[in-house]
Each structure stands twice: as C-alpha cells, then as structure tokens.
Design a protein around this motif. Structure first.
Motif, PDB file in Angstrom:
ATOM      1  N   GLN A   1     -11.113  31.445-100.065  1.00 23.69           N
ATOM      2  CA  GLN A   1     -12.463  31.335 -99.519  1.00 23.69           C
ATOM      3  C   GLN A   1     -13.234  30.269-100.283  1.00 23.69           C
ATOM      4  OE1 GLN A   1     -14.880  34.916 -99.456  1.00 23.69           O
ATOM      5  NE2 GLN A   1     -15.959  34.168 -97.635  1.00 23.69           N
ATOM      6  N   CYS A   2     -13.985  29.475 -99.533  1.00 19.50           N
ATOM      7  CA  CYS A   2     -14.787  28.414-100.135  1.00 19.50           C
ATOM      8  C   CYS A   2     -16.089  29.029-100.649  1.00 19.50           C
ATOM      9  CB  CYS A   2     -15.083  27.322 -99.107  1.00 19.50           C
ATOM     10  SG  CYS A   2     -16.014  25.924 -99.757  1.00 19.50           S
ATOM     11  N   THR A   3     -16.142  29.262-101.951  1.00 18.18           N
ATOM     12  CA  THR A   3     -17.333  29.879-102.546  1.00 18.18           C
ATOM     13  C   THR A   3     -18.261  28.850-103.188  1.00 18.18           C
ATOM     14  OG1 THR A   3     -16.112  30.260-104.610  1.00 18.18           O
ATOM     15  CG2 THR A   3     -16.131  32.045-102.996  1.00 18.18           C
TER      16      THR A   3
ATOM     17  N   GLU B   1      -2.198  14.308 -97.526  1.00 20.27           N
ATOM     18  CA  GLU B   1      -2.793  14.635 -96.230  1.00 20.27           C
ATOM     19  C   GLU B   1      -3.385  16.035 -96.238  1.00 20.27           C
ATOM     20  OE1 GLU B   1      -1.604  14.871 -91.467  1.00 20.27           O
ATOM     21  OE2 GLU B   1      -0.158  14.086 -92.913  1.00 20.27           O
ATOM     22  N   ALA B   2      -2.731  16.959 -96.939  1.00 17.98           N
ATOM     23  CA  ALA B   2      -3.268  18.323 -97.061  1.00 17.98           C
ATOM     24  C   ALA B   2      -4.619  18.293 -97.769  1.00 17.98           C
ATOM     25  CB  ALA B   2      -2.285  19.197 -97.829  1.00 17.98           C
ATOM     26  N   GLU B   3      -4.712  17.526 -98.840  1.00 16.28           N
ATOM     27  CA  GLU B   3      -5.974  17.404 -99.576  1.00 16.28           C
ATOM     28  C   GLU B   3      -7.049  16.782 -98.699  1.00 16.28           C
ATOM     29  OE1 GLU B   3      -7.569  15.751-103.913  1.00 16.28           O
ATOM     30  OE2 GLU B   3      -5.622  15.104-103.121  1.00 16.28           O
ATOM     31  N   TYR B   4      -6.664  15.779 -97.935  1.00 14.43           N
ATOM     32  CA  TYR B   4      -7.580  15.120 -96.999  1.00 14.43           C
ATOM     33  C   TYR B   4      -8.136  16.122 -95.993  1.00 14.43           C
ATOM     34  CZ  TYR B   4      -8.889  12.175 -92.975  1.00 14.43           C
ATOM     35  OH  TYR B   4      -9.555  11.607 -91.923  1.00 14.43           O
ATOM     36  N   LEU B   5      -7.253  16.895 -95.365  1.00 12.98           N
ATOM     37  CA  LEU B   5      -7.678  17.847 -94.342  1.00 12.98           C
ATOM     38  C   LEU B   5      -8.562  18.952 -94.929  1.00 12.98           C
ATOM     39  CD1 LEU B   5      -4.348  18.180 -92.312  1.00 12.98           C
ATOM     40  CD2 LEU B   5      -6.474  17.109 -91.529  1.00 12.98           C
ATOM     41  N   LEU B   6      -8.168  19.464 -96.095  1.00 15.62           N
ATOM     42  CA  LEU B   6      -8.977  20.497 -96.746  1.00 15.62           C
ATOM     43  C   LEU B   6     -10.383  19.996 -97.039  1.00 15.62           C
ATOM     44  CD1 LEU B   6      -6.621  22.239 -99.355  1.00 15.62           C
ATOM     45  CD2 LEU B   6      -7.884  23.348 -97.508  1.00 15.62           C
ATOM     46  N   THR B   7     -10.475  18.831 -97.643  1.00 17.41           N
ATOM     47  CA  THR B   7     -11.773  18.276 -98.026  1.00 17.41           C
ATOM     48  C   THR B   7     -12.632  18.005 -96.806  1.00 17.41           C
ATOM     49  OG1 THR B   7     -10.716  17.214 -99.928  1.00 17.41           O
ATOM     50  CG2 THR B   7     -12.900  16.441 -99.330  1.00 17.41           C
ATOM     51  N   MET B   8     -12.036  17.427 -95.768  1.00 20.31           N
ATOM     52  CA  MET B   8     -12.783  17.088 -94.560  1.00 20.31           C
ATOM     53  C   MET B   8     -13.285  18.335 -93.845  1.00 20.31           C
ATOM     54  SD  MET B   8     -12.390  16.972 -90.986  1.00 20.31           S
ATOM     55  CE  MET B   8     -10.614  16.913 -90.711  1.00 20.31           C
ATOM     56  N   LEU B   9     -12.417  19.328 -93.675  1.00 18.47           N
ATOM     57  CA  LEU B   9     -12.796  20.521 -92.921  1.00 18.47           C
ATOM     58  C   LEU B   9     -13.811  21.382 -93.668  1.00 18.47           C
ATOM     59  CD1 LEU B   9      -9.310  21.493 -91.455  1.00 18.47           C
ATOM     60  CD2 LEU B   9     -11.268  20.554 -90.208  1.00 18.47           C
ATOM     61  N   LEU B  10     -13.648  21.508 -94.970  1.00 20.00           N
ATOM     62  CA  LEU B  10     -14.595  22.322 -95.733  1.00 20.00           C
ATOM     63  C   LEU B  10     -15.957  21.643 -95.823  1.00 20.00           C
ATOM     64  CD1 LEU B  10     -12.274  23.737 -98.538  1.00 20.00           C
ATOM     65  CD2 LEU B  10     -13.162  24.908 -96.500  1.00 20.00           C
ATOM     66  N   ALA B  11     -15.973  20.308 -95.861  1.00 22.66           N
ATOM     67  CA  ALA B  11     -17.250  19.589 -95.847  1.00 22.66           C
ATOM     68  C   ALA B  11     -17.974  19.827 -94.523  1.00 22.66           C
ATOM     69  CB  ALA B  11     -17.009  18.102 -96.052  1.00 22.66           C
ATOM     70  N   LYS B  12     -17.197  19.965 -93.445  1.00 21.51           N
ATOM     71  CA  LYS B  12     -17.778  20.194 -92.121  1.00 21.51           C
ATOM     72  C   LYS B  12     -18.231  21.642 -91.938  1.00 21.51           C
ATOM     73  CE  LYS B  12     -18.572  19.389 -87.701  1.00 21.51           C
ATOM     74  NZ  LYS B  12     -19.622  18.458 -87.217  1.00 21.51           N
ATOM     75  N   LEU B  13     -17.402  22.590 -92.370  1.00 19.93           N
ATOM     76  CA  LEU B  13     -17.658  24.002 -92.087  1.00 19.93           C
ATOM     77  C   LEU B  13     -18.501  24.685 -93.152  1.00 19.93           C
ATOM     78  CD1 LEU B  13     -14.153  24.996 -90.703  1.00 19.93           C
ATOM     79  CD2 LEU B  13     -16.185  24.280 -89.424  1.00 19.93           C
ATOM     80  N   GLY B  14     -18.408  24.185 -94.405  1.00 20.65           N
ATOM     81  CA  GLY B  14     -19.317  24.659 -95.438  1.00 20.65           C
ATOM     82  C   GLY B  14     -18.883  25.883 -96.219  1.00 20.65           C
ATOM     83  N   LYS B  15     -19.784  26.277 -97.113  1.00 17.59           N
ATOM     84  CA  LYS B  15     -19.564  27.400 -98.013  1.00 17.59           C
ATOM     85  C   LYS B  15     -19.333  28.696 -97.236  1.00 17.59           C
ATOM     86  CE  LYS B  15     -21.765  29.371-102.141  1.00 17.59           C
ATOM     87  NZ  LYS B  15     -23.001  29.358-102.971  1.00 17.59           N
TER      88      LYS B  15
ATOM     89  N   LYS C   1      -3.734  24.923-107.005  1.00 13.12           N
ATOM     90  CA  LYS C   1      -4.432  23.990-107.889  1.00 13.12           C
ATOM     91  C   LYS C   1      -5.408  23.124-107.097  1.00 13.12           C
ATOM     92  CE  LYS C   1      -3.577  20.425-111.378  1.00 13.12           C
ATOM     93  NZ  LYS C   1      -2.513  19.639-112.100  1.00 13.12           N
ATOM     94  N   MET C   2      -4.990  22.698-105.907  1.00 17.31           N
ATOM     95  CA  MET C   2      -5.814  21.822-105.079  1.00 17.31           C
ATOM     96  C   MET C   2      -7.129  22.500-104.689  1.00 17.31           C
ATOM     97  SD  MET C   2      -4.716  20.050-101.470  1.00 17.31           S
ATOM     98  CE  MET C   2      -3.257  19.298-102.189  1.00 17.31           C
ATOM     99  N   PHE C   3      -7.086  23.811-104.472  1.00 14.61           N
ATOM    100  CA  PHE C   3      -8.249  24.550-103.975  1.00 14.61           C
ATOM    101  C   PHE C   3      -9.142  25.069-105.099  1.00 14.61           C
ATOM    102  CE2 PHE C   3     -10.414  27.977-101.591  1.00 14.61           C
ATOM    103  CZ  PHE C   3     -10.757  27.278-100.435  1.00 14.61           C
ATOM    104  N   ALA C   4      -8.732  24.868-106.334  1.00 14.22           N
ATOM    105  CA  ALA C   4      -9.409  25.499-107.481  1.00 14.22           C
ATOM    106  C   ALA C   4     -10.901  25.208-107.527  1.00 14.22           C
ATOM    107  CB  ALA C   4      -8.742  25.049-108.782  1.00 14.22           C
ATOM    108  N   ASN C   5     -11.326  24.015-107.162  1.00 14.67           N
ATOM    109  CA  ASN C   5     -12.741  23.658-107.229  1.00 14.67           C
ATOM    110  C   ASN C   5     -13.565  24.232-106.083  1.00 14.67           C
ATOM    111  OD1 ASN C   5     -12.405  22.148-109.579  1.00 14.67           O
ATOM    112  ND2 ASN C   5     -11.936  20.280-108.450  1.00 14.67           N
TER     113      ASN C   5
END
Length: 339
Positions: free
Chosen positions: A145-147, A89-103, A122-126
């Motif tokens: 930070q999402c770079t 669920e953490a991976e789901y939320l991270l992926t969904m929110l970062l796709a919405k909010l962006g770099k 590890k999950m955030f490495a990419n």
C-alpha cells in the motif's frame, strides 16, 4: 480458459479484490481481466501494448487505456501489476501509476520468480509496506500500500540518452525503459544496416524500438518516405524523440504487425522481436513475413535480421518462393526476398 502462471496465482487470491476498483497494468497477455471483473467493483486496464489494447478496446465492461502514461481520470483504489521482464520498466510503471492514483492506493504485484519480481520489495520501500503473500507455479504474489505521497511523474525524466556511431554518422538516441536496444547499439541492427542497399520510395521500419534503425536509414537515404511502427507505446515515444533529436522526419505510430500500416512499401526492413515476456515467441515475425507480399509494391523487398538459430528461411521460401542470405556472422543472418 487457460491463464498464464501469474494469472493462476492471482486467481487463488480473489478475495483481495472484492469490492475494489482495480487498474491492471504490466506484462499481461491473457483474458484474466474478464474473470477478475466478476469479483471487483470495477476493472480497468492500462497497457503499453497496442495489440492487447485492441483486444480489450471494444469491451463494454472494461475500460482499456493505451499509451506511455495514464492521462485519463481514474477512480481506481488498487493496482494489479504484472511484473514486466525489464526491472526498469517495472519501476517506471510503479512510479507513474502511483503518482496518478496517489496515497492510500493498494498495489498487488505478481510475476514469475525468474523475472526478478522479488526486487519489488526494495523498489517499493519508499512508498510503503510490501509483503509476499503467496507463492505457486514459480510465481510470487505481493500486496502493498502506498502510504507516502508519491513524487510527481515527468516522462522526460525517464529517457536515457546515448549515441550510436554508424560509419561517419552519429545518431542521438532517446529511449524509455523496457525498449529494445535501451542504452546500446544492437549488433544485429548494425549488421543489417551494413548490408542494406540504397533505399527509395516508401520504407517500413517494423519493430522500430528506440528508433536507431529508422534514423540511420533516413540519414543515409533522406528522400525515402519512412514509416516506423511498433506494438509498444514506450517504443513509439522513444522513436519520435530519437527522430526529433536528429532533425529527421518520419511517421511513427502503433501497429499490431500490419493492422495500421499502408500497403505500398518498396522496402520492409526489420530487426524483428522474438521474445514476448520471458518466453521465446515469434508469431508476429511469422505474420510479418507471411503477409509481406500484400503490403509490398511490385518488386518490393523485405530485408530483416534474425538470430542464426531461428528457422525463418522456410517461412520466407513458402511465401516468396525464395530466401536470400545477404550476410551472416556467428550470431546473426540477414535475409531478403523480393516480390
């Protein structure tokens, strides 16, 4: 105000939030957003928990969004993620929110160490850097930070599909991360289904999860009018998809116990939750039982499964005057009471 341990460690680091437009998500269960809002440019909440949404939906200062994904426009430049109990669920939320909010979105992750919050590194490495900045009260506080550009998010990609067999019936199940019975047939639900009498009239499946219980009940009793409720938006979406996959009809909607339900059920059937986060918590089941009579028709019946160690019979007896044990094994018991 008494805050959870993750909120207490976050309170130590308020400087990180100064001037930021913060979107809070994850396993949040206190009023800390009200404190945080004093230090941010703005504060908003995305939650999959309907009860928490109702708590903040009338707040004039804080926008609160409920659902499986954030579809509303947001100018948030920082996410505060309370680590949920399920890593998926953490991976789901991270992926969904970062796709919405962006770099360039900053992200702060906080959670209890025993919840596996360390795996966020590890999950955030990419996405970009993620560093642990504080540790206290058996919790950890991370900043990142999402770079990198986040991939597009497609809800359908996150459903896990599997089958459960009950007697001669095969049920196709579609389940999102963090939903109870995600990927397997719960043994308590199986015993409950084996014990149920023939159903009729309006039937409530309380805490529907991935929709296994409701789908089997509708398959075996096709003439029932089925309502399926859960506090989780992820569960609601899963149950809708499971019914659809099996060509079944039912009303599936969010409800905080009886907040949005009818009052004319012939049967209330449940494999109720007793965990909230990492702690044992069954107040919602107590409310389910205590208010059952006023939500049942004349001679209506509540039937539910519980772990053997949970002390529900005294609650049922106090409300109904009796509590019947219909079946039991070394782990579960099936209880019933009639109005």
């Amino acid at each position: 105000m008494s805050y959870s341990a993750p909120s207490q460690i976050t309170q130590r680091q308020l400087a990180y939030f100064e001037g930021k437009h913060v979107l809070i998500a994850g396993e949040l269960n206190d009023d800390f957003p009200l404190e945080l809002d004093k230090h941010c440019a703005s504060t908003s909440i995305f939650t999959t928990n309907y009860g928490y949404y109702k708590q903040f939906s009338e707040n004039p200062k804080i926008n609160c969004y409920f659902g499986t994904e954030l579809i509303e426009e947001s100018h948030a430049d920082m996410v505060l993620l309370y680590w949920p109990k399920a890593k998926a669920e953490a991976e789901y939320l991270l992926t969904m929110l970062l796709a919405k909010l962006g770099k360039d979105t900053e992200i702060i992750v906080v959670g209890e160490n025993r919840s596996g919050v360390k795996s966020v590194e590890k999950m955030f490495a990419n996405f970009g850097p993620m560093n642990k900045l504080d540790s206290a009260r058996r919790c950890s506080f991370y900043w990142g930070q999402c770079t990198e550009a986040a991939p597009n998010f497609n809800l359908q990609d996150w459903f896990k599909e599997y089958q459960v067999q009950f007697k001669e019936h095969t049920i196709e199940v579609r389940s999102l991360p963090g939903v109870f019975s995600h990927g397997e047939f719960d043994k308590g639900s199986e015993l409950l289904l084996q014990t149920l009498p023939s159903l009729r009239g309006h039937v409530l499946d309380f805490g529907c999860g991935a929709g296994v219980l409701g789908s089997v009940m509708k398959t075996i009793n096709p003439k029932i009018h089925l309502d399926m409720v859960d506090i989780s938006a992820l569960a609601i979406a899963s149950s809708i998809e499971t019914l659809k996959a099996n060509g079944l009809e039912g009303n599936v909607f969010a409800s905080d116990v009886y907040s949005d339900t009818k009052q004319n059920y012939q049967f209330i059937v449940s494999n109720p939750p007793f965990h909230a986060g990492l702690k044992t918590h069954y107040s919602s089941t107590e409310e389910l039982l205590q208010k059952a009579p006023q939500n049942l028709t004349h001679s209506g019946q509540v039937i539910f499964v519980a772990n053997s160690f949970l002390q529900y019979p005294p609650i049922v007896e106090k409300v109904f005057g009796h509590c019947n044990t219909l079946a039991k094994n070394n782990k579960f018991r099936i209880y019933s009471a009639q109005k």
